[in-house]
Design an enzyme around this catalytic site. Structure first.
Site, PDB file in Angstrom:
ATOM      1  N   ALA A 102       6.317 -51.564 -17.410  1.00  0.00           N
ATOM      2  CA  ALA A 102       7.465 -50.813 -17.956  1.00  0.00           C
ATOM      3  C   ALA A 102       7.091 -49.448 -18.507  1.00  0.00           C
ATOM      4  O   ALA A 102       6.022 -49.252 -19.063  1.00  0.00           O
ATOM      5  CB  ALA A 102       8.178 -51.599 -19.047  1.00  0.00           C
ATOM      6  N   GLY A 103       8.021 -48.533 -18.303  1.00  0.00           N
ATOM      7  CA  GLY A 103       7.903 -47.195 -18.877  1.00  0.00           C
ATOM      8  C   GLY A 103       7.190 -46.187 -18.004  1.00  0.00           C
ATOM      9  O   GLY A 103       7.120 -45.009 -18.344  1.00  0.00           O
ATOM     10  N   LYS A 132       7.366 -64.028 -14.779  1.00  0.00           N
ATOM     11  CA  LYS A 132       7.276 -62.889 -15.697  1.00  0.00           C
ATOM     12  C   LYS A 132       8.200 -63.219 -16.865  1.00  0.00           C
ATOM     13  O   LYS A 132       9.427 -63.284 -16.705  1.00  0.00           O
ATOM     14  CB  LYS A 132       7.721 -61.588 -15.015  1.00  0.00           C
ATOM     15  CG  LYS A 132       7.701 -60.426 -15.986  1.00  0.00           C
ATOM     16  CD  LYS A 132       8.256 -59.135 -15.406  1.00  0.00           C
ATOM     17  CE  LYS A 132       8.527 -58.155 -16.536  1.00  0.00           C
ATOM     18  NZ  LYS A 132       9.140 -56.915 -16.101  1.00  0.00           N
ATOM     19  N   ASN A 162       9.516 -50.403 -11.632  1.00  0.00           N
ATOM     20  CA  ASN A 162      10.725 -50.563 -10.816  1.00  0.00           C
ATOM     21  C   ASN A 162      11.545 -49.278 -10.765  1.00  0.00           C
ATOM     22  O   ASN A 162      11.718 -48.653  -9.713  1.00  0.00           O
ATOM     23  CB  ASN A 162      11.566 -51.713 -11.407  1.00  0.00           C
ATOM     24  CG  ASN A 162      12.769 -52.114 -10.550  1.00  0.00           C
ATOM     25  OD1 ASN A 162      13.427 -53.082 -10.839  1.00  0.00           O
ATOM     26  ND2 ASN A 162      13.076 -51.395  -9.491  1.00  0.00           N
ATOM     27  N   THR A 163      12.013 -48.844 -11.946  1.00  0.00           N
ATOM     28  CA  THR A 163      12.983 -47.741 -11.980  1.00  0.00           C
ATOM     29  C   THR A 163      12.465 -46.479 -11.294  1.00  0.00           C
ATOM     30  O   THR A 163      13.207 -45.825 -10.545  1.00  0.00           O
ATOM     31  CB  THR A 163      13.359 -47.406 -13.442  1.00  0.00           C
ATOM     32  OG1 THR A 163      13.734 -48.613 -14.092  1.00  0.00           O
ATOM     33  CG2 THR A 163      14.507 -46.420 -13.512  1.00  0.00           C
ATOM     34  N   GLY A 185      12.485 -48.454 -18.334  1.00  0.00           N
ATOM     35  CA  GLY A 185      13.387 -47.456 -17.758  1.00  0.00           C
ATOM     36  C   GLY A 185      13.293 -46.068 -18.366  1.00  0.00           C
ATOM     37  O   GLY A 185      14.033 -45.174 -17.977  1.00  0.00           O
TER      38      GLY A 185
END
Lengths: 271, 344
Positions: A186-187, A98, A208-209, A159
């Site tokens: 992301a996001g 990645k 992830n977050t 995040g």
């Protein structure tokens, strides 16, 4: 079967998850299992990879049996990213990568110029590059030109949990690059946002977050799994188009159906 | 952990020998590196409930134990129970709400009294230097201890109690036996609290790198630990005597003990500067790096077998958990002693 195909490998799960920010490694591993994910990202940047000081936690992550997707998080130049990619390949024995080249410290926005330069070199060196990019069509095309076979446009900055910020751009990417696997990276903050990405036709979602920082990460991982399955099934089922006027799908008891048809025709001008 | 346990056991009349792989004046363990916060509520944001529960037990013991130590040695240990304050910049306000939500979910809403919202006025009443922040959270029960004062005091009391201490002595621990490079010694009971020194014996024990800075300035006076919540960085600032402030701490999955990185220095410094611009002229007095011993679930372990107790995995909660774990060990030992007496 409806498989996700990336660089010649097939996967049942369309959810990719990160391994950072969890309350503990044990909860991380439980969450990965609950997510059903078969591809997991991990970062080496701050762990002195040259001395293998993070080996214990890497081994623990590897025990999940998932396809590892090392990332170059925290790298700001192609040179840094390429050096870290080489170390990752040596440590984990995978050429999957990645690719992140960050252009702005505050929102961790990708640097498109550095990203393309790094991708070109890494593809030449035999890496299977999955670049984390903005939703810019031209940048995405250039990444394909230099040999990337998969693209990972952002939903919104890392995040933030803001979901799909620029749906017009994302829809454009989907329509203009119909044969390229596109992973929203992301996001994503809520399962509904992941579901929406899948309904829009994206091939997978990486996050992830939203899982790691949830009050119950394992449960949240499962809910993302279900949302993504649901969104994919909806996409494959053919979503109805939105209509301007509400139209009853069954006759109401107090009104003969022919009156309803006439009435609907008058209102909607479509009969 | 070792010194505290040795002191408590000696007070109860046990004959204790203490082995330390480092020097006594400057121990090698994370106990010497830490900032000494005893903050069960703040930690609950990232940790499971047992950490909070053990931490609350420890909070009950620290004041009495510190008082006993100060009386016994005539030396002051700076233990302060003035609570701690959490702040966030306006754009990161949701971090405070997230913190509150997390605590409510883990503790239930009946624990609201442990968490108090502060507006600008009340924040300034408690911490005048934080006047640029509009709001904060106050955790009144939390405390902190100056570990750089506590450790020498513990050493002094151990010497007063005539405990045999072997410094710079690496050991292997076995049931009823300690092995050193000079040979083996037999004891009734061995307590292994070696942290990462026991890596081979504790399954899944790993080191987590932490970096801390100590800065000094007379221009900013904080009265209690302050935590800055931020989506990516976590900063605590713990005021100490002589205008010093300890700031930390990074948490990196690595067993590297090399000096602090430039990135960590910048992250910690800029976060501190954002709390108060006068920190810009603070002098960097010291940087500290160490590895915290942690298990894969980040919870402490207390393992028992005949003749051996292992206590480990205190992670970043050494001072938060130590008294509660000492009490657990004392209970174990007391049961063991009673059983032995009954047999004899």
């Amino acid at each position: 079967m409806d498989k996700l195909k990336l660089y010649g490998k097939e996967f049942d799960s369309r959810l990719l998850v990160g391994t950072a920010l969890y309350p503990s490694p044990a909860i991380m591993r439980e969450s990965v299992a609950a997510s059903g994910s078969e591809i997991i990202t991990l970062s080496l940047r701050r762990q002195s990879p040259e001395q293998q000081q993070g080996k214990m936690i890497w081994d623990y992550i590897q025990e999940s049996g998932c396809q590892l997707l090392p990332n170059t998080a925290g790298c700001k130049t192609p040179k840094e990213a390429i050096a870290l990619a080489e170390m990752s390949r040596e440590i984990f024995g995978t050429d999957w990568l990645k690719l992140e080249v960050i252009g702005d410290d505050y929102n961790l926005q990708p640097d498109p110029f550095g990203l393309i330069e790094a991708a070109r070199e890494l593809v030449k060196r035999g890496f299977k590059v999955l670049p984390y990019t903005t939703d810019d069509l031209v940048v995405c095309r250039k990444l394909l030109d230099v040999g990337c076979e998969v693209l990972m446009p952002w939903g919104s900055p890392i995040g933030t949990g803001r979901g799909l910020m620029n749906k017009y751009n994302l829809q454009t990417l989907r329509e203009r690059l119909p044969d390229t696997p596109l992973i929203i990276d992301a996001g994503i903050g809520a399962p509904s946002q992941a579901c929406e990405a899948m309904e829009m036709g994206f091939d997978a979602v990486l996050l992830n977050t939203a899982i790691a920082k949830a009050q119950a990460p394992v449960l949240m991982a499962e809910s993302f799994k279900l949302a993504i399955q649901s969104g994919r099934a909806a996409r494959n089922s053919g979503l109805m188009l939105k209509r301007q006027t509400a139209s009853p799908s069954t006759p109401t008891l107090d009104m003969p159906f022919w009156q309803q048809t006439v009435s609907a025709g008058k209102e909607g001008e479509s009969v | 952990m070792g010194r505290l346990l040795a002191w408590r056991l000696s007070e109860k009349g046990h004959q204790v020998t203490l082995f330390d792989s480092g020097g006594l004046e400057k121990p090698a363990g994370a106990c010497h590196t830490a900032a000494g916060m005893i903050s069960p509520l703040s930690e609950l944001f990232h940790c499971p409930l047992p950490i909070y529960q053990l931490g609350m037990q420890s909070l009950q013991h620290w004041p009495e134990w510190v008082s006993q130590l100060e009386q016994a040695t005539g030396t002051r240990v700076d233990y302060r129970q003035k609570g701690s304050i959490l702040i966030a910049h306006p754009q990161d306000r949701n971090e405070l709400l997230q913190f509150q939500q997390e605590l409510n979910a883990k503790l239930g809403s009946d624990k609201h009294d442990q968490l108090q919202w502060l507006d600008n006025k009340h924040l300034r009443d408690l911490e005048p230097e934080l006047d640029r922040f509009d709001q904060g959270l106050y955790l009144a029960t939390e405390a902190d201890i100056d570990n750089r004062k506590l450790l020498p005091v513990l050493l002094k009391v151990l010497k007063q109690n005539e405990i045999e201490i072997r410094e710079n002595t690496s050991v292997d621990c076995a049931p009823k036996a300690i092995h050193t490079k000079n040979g083996s010694e037999v004891f009734d009971l061995v307590i292994d609290a070696r942290g990462l020194g026991a890596k081979q014996q504790i399954s899944g024990l790993r080191g987590v790198r932490g970096e801390v800075m100590v800065v000094e300035t007379p221009e900013v006076q904080l009265n209690r630990p302050v935590r800055l919540l931020h989506p990516r960085y976590q900063l605590y600032a713990v005021p100490r005597a002589n205008n010093q402030t300890i700031i930390g701490a990074t948490e990196i999955e690595s067993e590297d003990r090399s000096p602090i990185s430039l990135r960590s220095t910048m992250e910690l410094s800029s976060a501190l500067y954002s709390i108060h611009p006068a920190f810009a002229e603070a002098r960097v007095i010291e940087t500290r790096v160490n590895c915290r011993p942690a298990t894969m679930d980040n919870l402490p372990v207390v393992e028992r077998e005949p003749g051996l107790i292992r206590i480990n995995g205190l992670f970043r909660h050494g001072y938060l958990l130590a008294p509660a774990l000492v009490i657990q060990a004392e209970t174990e030992i007391s049961q063991l002693t009673q059983a032995t007496e009954q047999v004899s």
